[in-house]
Structures are given as structure tokens and as C-alpha cells.
Write an enzyme that holds these catalytic residues in place. Sequence first.
Site, short mmCIF file in Angstrom:
data_model
loop_
_atom_site.label_atom_id
_atom_site.label_comp_id
_atom_site.label_asym_id
_atom_site.label_seq_id
_atom_site.Cartn_x
_atom_site.Cartn_y
_atom_site.Cartn_z
N LYS A 1 0.80 -1.22 0.00
CA LYS A 1 0.00 0.00 0.00
C LYS A 1 0.84 1.28 0.00
CE LYS A 1 -3.59 -0.17 -0.46
NZ LYS A 1 -4.61 -0.55 -1.48
N SER B 1 -2.88 -12.57 3.04
CA SER B 1 -3.26 -12.31 1.65
C SER B 1 -2.15 -12.79 0.72
CB SER B 1 -3.58 -10.83 1.42
OG SER B 1 -2.42 -10.03 1.50
C1 LIG Z 1 -2.43 -7.24 3.23
C2 LIG Z 1 -3.03 -6.74 1.97
N1 LIG Z 1 -3.13 -7.56 0.93
C3 LIG Z 1 -3.68 -7.18 -0.23
C4 LIG Z 1 -4.20 -5.92 -0.41
C5 LIG Z 1 -4.88 -5.61 -1.72
O1 LIG Z 1 -4.28 -4.63 -2.51
P1 LIG Z 1 -5.14 -3.66 -3.41
O2 LIG Z 1 -5.83 -2.69 -2.50
O3 LIG Z 1 -4.17 -2.98 -4.28
O4 LIG Z 1 -6.15 -4.46 -4.17
C6 LIG Z 1 -4.13 -5.03 0.65
C7 LIG Z 1 -4.68 -3.68 0.57
O5 LIG Z 1 -5.80 -3.36 0.41
C8 LIG Z 1 -3.54 -5.45 1.87
O6 LIG Z 1 -3.48 -4.62 2.93
#
Ligand SMILES: Cc1ncc(COP(=O)(O)O)c(C=O)c1O
Lengths: 334, 95
Positions: free
Chosen positions: A70, A287
Amino acid sequence: MADAVAQRTDTPPPAAVQLARTTRTAIRVDCILDLIGNTPLVRLGTIDRDCPAVEIWAKCEFANPGGSVKDRAAKRIITDALARGDLDNGVRLVDSTSGNTGIAYSLVGAALGLPISLVMPSNVSNPRKQVTAGFGTEIIFSDPMEGSDGAIVIARELAEANPDKYYYPNQYANDSNWRAHYDGTGPEILAQTNGRVTHFVTGIGTSGTIMGTARFLHDHDPSIQCIGVQPDDAMHGLEGLKHIPSSLVPPIYDESVLDDTIWMSTEVGWDMAERIASDEGLFVGHSAGGNVAAALHVARGLVEQGKRGVVVTVLCDRGDRYFAPLTWEKHYVW
Amino acid sequence: MATVRIPTPLRKYTQGAEEVQINAGTVRELIENLETAHPGIRERICDDKGAVRRFVNVFVGEEDIRFLDNLDTAVKDSDEVSIVPAIAGGTTTTS
Ligand SMILES: Cc1ncc(COP(=O)(O)O)c(C=O)c1O
């Protein structure tokens, strides 16, 4: 590359590998913001071992100074807002965040001397609150039962009620979010794979990462498969990711940009996060676990079809953001 | 009857209700009776073996049942039981 693969499976790493690591030039910058992006790409050589002719590579987004992917969006959102004059006269930036974006805004705000306010569900962990507060950020709590959507509503209301005090960039609807990846993550992946990338797989939170990277890769070569990852149910534990069918759909999300979507179970993502730590030495968040599990699913599909491939995914943040509380810390503030 | 607080992603099973009243002596019974009243909800809270899924936190009052007697934790009529997914910034067990 093929030689390296062959060597790796039957011999320990040669000393030359260690030498190359220690002599890699460290960069020097004038400002912490210059360390955002240009993250390393690492081969997940143990996890892709049972997929001959398919390589899995991962973007180390935890290597950003705020510790997550982020940082890229926050830096671009804030620099674009500054250029437009949206943050003039002491206007505070207010946004909702599930954590990493909050840390990223706080870091960029601190580095540039800009005031930041964040709305977050009150059940976020204490370390999250402390880390953002440590940067001088003001925290406003929302109802934990309403989740991240409840935080979005409050941030929006605050900015609407006090337009001369707050600027609400709304990362879910802000084109700067995906542009950070169109201009950064995408070109970096292309360069780091020497143009060999065939698949890009990553989870969807705001969708900034997948939208920007997929648009860039498709502009370069429409045959590169760009695959989004979503939790398989509204009730999930893949933090940072959104189950779009049951959520407020991010306005920047355009499903037509994607070639496919993989629906990921929380348990599979969590188990993979553990495996990435124990088998690759990378202690990453859930994630990232979901992303790598999805990348492995894609790789196995290619193997079944007898195809080659270079699958790239994203390690969004580090696992130490998700430590369980110890027994003596079992009192929670709601 | 105990009051059960339902998180947003599970409200599709409770016709949108944020709270439901359930009769139960333990958390195990409460989840069973919740399933009878709102079919489909148990599978979202528990795994195939009946244990609370790793990413779901169940609180009786302010206490996480993992630190009490888990599914055998006693529930009184005056209790408020909350089912909280470990998302949106990470609740207690994940971050
Ligand atoms: C830990 C984590 N993984 C994945 C994402 C996903 O990224 P994006 O917002 O670019 O889709 C985020 C942020 O939203 C995140 O904090």
C-alpha cells in the site's frame, strides 16, 4: 535459468550465490519516499518445484518502507492530491483503512509534513493503532461489527460535513491508486522477468494492484493472463482482500480488465502463508498466502496442460502484522 | 435467551438482523440452535469437524471462547455472544 533450476534440486547453493548477494550494491536516497517501489522479485523455488517448466516468482512488497504494497498507492494518491492543491491550507487527509494503507498514509504524511486522520474499525489490533499513532496520525474508530465498509461510510461523512477541514481521497475510487501500479509494479515485473511473464495473479482489496498491473501488462502483451484472487466467501480471514459480491464494489474495479478470478478459501491461504515461511524463508501475511496458493493453482493447471509459464504474484506484507495475542494479553478493547 | 451479535457478512442468513435471540446453555448449543433458526450459518462459523474456524472469533461478553472453555463455554440468558471475523484490520486472534 534452466541451469539454475537443474542445479538447485540436487546440489546445495554454490558459494557464488552467496558472493553475489553480499556484493549487491545498496542504494542511497535523499528521502524515505524514494524507497517506495522497485521491490525485489524472488523465485519461490521450493513451492514451484513440483511444477516442471513453470516458475513462480513473487514481488516482495513487504520490502517497502511501510512494510506493504500500500505504500505505492499512498505515495501516488498524496503526491497527486498535492499537485492538484487538494491538501493546501492545512487540510487533513481522511480515509478509511484496513491497516496497511493507514500505515502507508501515515508514513508519507510524516515524511512530507502533512496531517492525516484515519477511520478504522475499533477491533484492529493495538500494534496497528500504535504504529499509525506513532507517525502522528489521528485515529477515529468505527463499529467493529460493520467491518471495513463501516469505516468507509464514516470517512465519507466526515469529509462531506467538513469539506474545508478534510480531504477524502477514497482509495477505492481514486485513479492514483491503480496508476501507482501501472507506472510501477507493472513495468518492474516486465523488466525483472526479462519480459518472460506469462501470468500475473494477485488478490483484490481496493483492486489497485491488479487493475494497474493488469492494464500495464495487457498494454504490453494482451496474451499475458491477469487473474484476480477473492476470498471464496463473505465471511473470511484473508485480511486485505475483499469478497466483492458481498461488498461495496470499489469504483476503480473493472472486472473486464481481468482474464479470470480465483476464489480462495481462508484455510488454504493461511496454510500457504505458513508454508512460504517454513519452505522459502519468507514470513508473509495471509493475503500473500492466498496469492501464492492461487499462483500455485495456476502453475498446476499449466503443468496439466503441458505448458510452460512464468507466474508472478505479490507478497503484500509481512506475517508479523498478524501475530496472535499471547494468553496474558487476552483482554481486548472493543 | 442470549443475544447473538451477527457480523455483516453473516447477516444474509439472519434476514439482515444485527442481533438475534438464541436459547442455549453453551456455545456449542448456541451454534446448533443458531443453525436451526438460520440454516446455513453454522458452516460459515465452524469447519467440517465442528470446531470454530481458525479465522472466526466467538466472544461471550468480552472474552474470546478460546481463552475460556471453547465450545463448552457456558452461556447465560443475560450474555451477549459476538461472532467476529478476523478481518477489517485484524481482530484479536490474527494481529
Ligand atoms: C495485506 C493486503 N493484501 C492485499 C491488499 C490488496 O491490494 P489492493 O488494495 O491494491 O487491491 C491489501 C490492501 O488493500 C492489503 O493490505
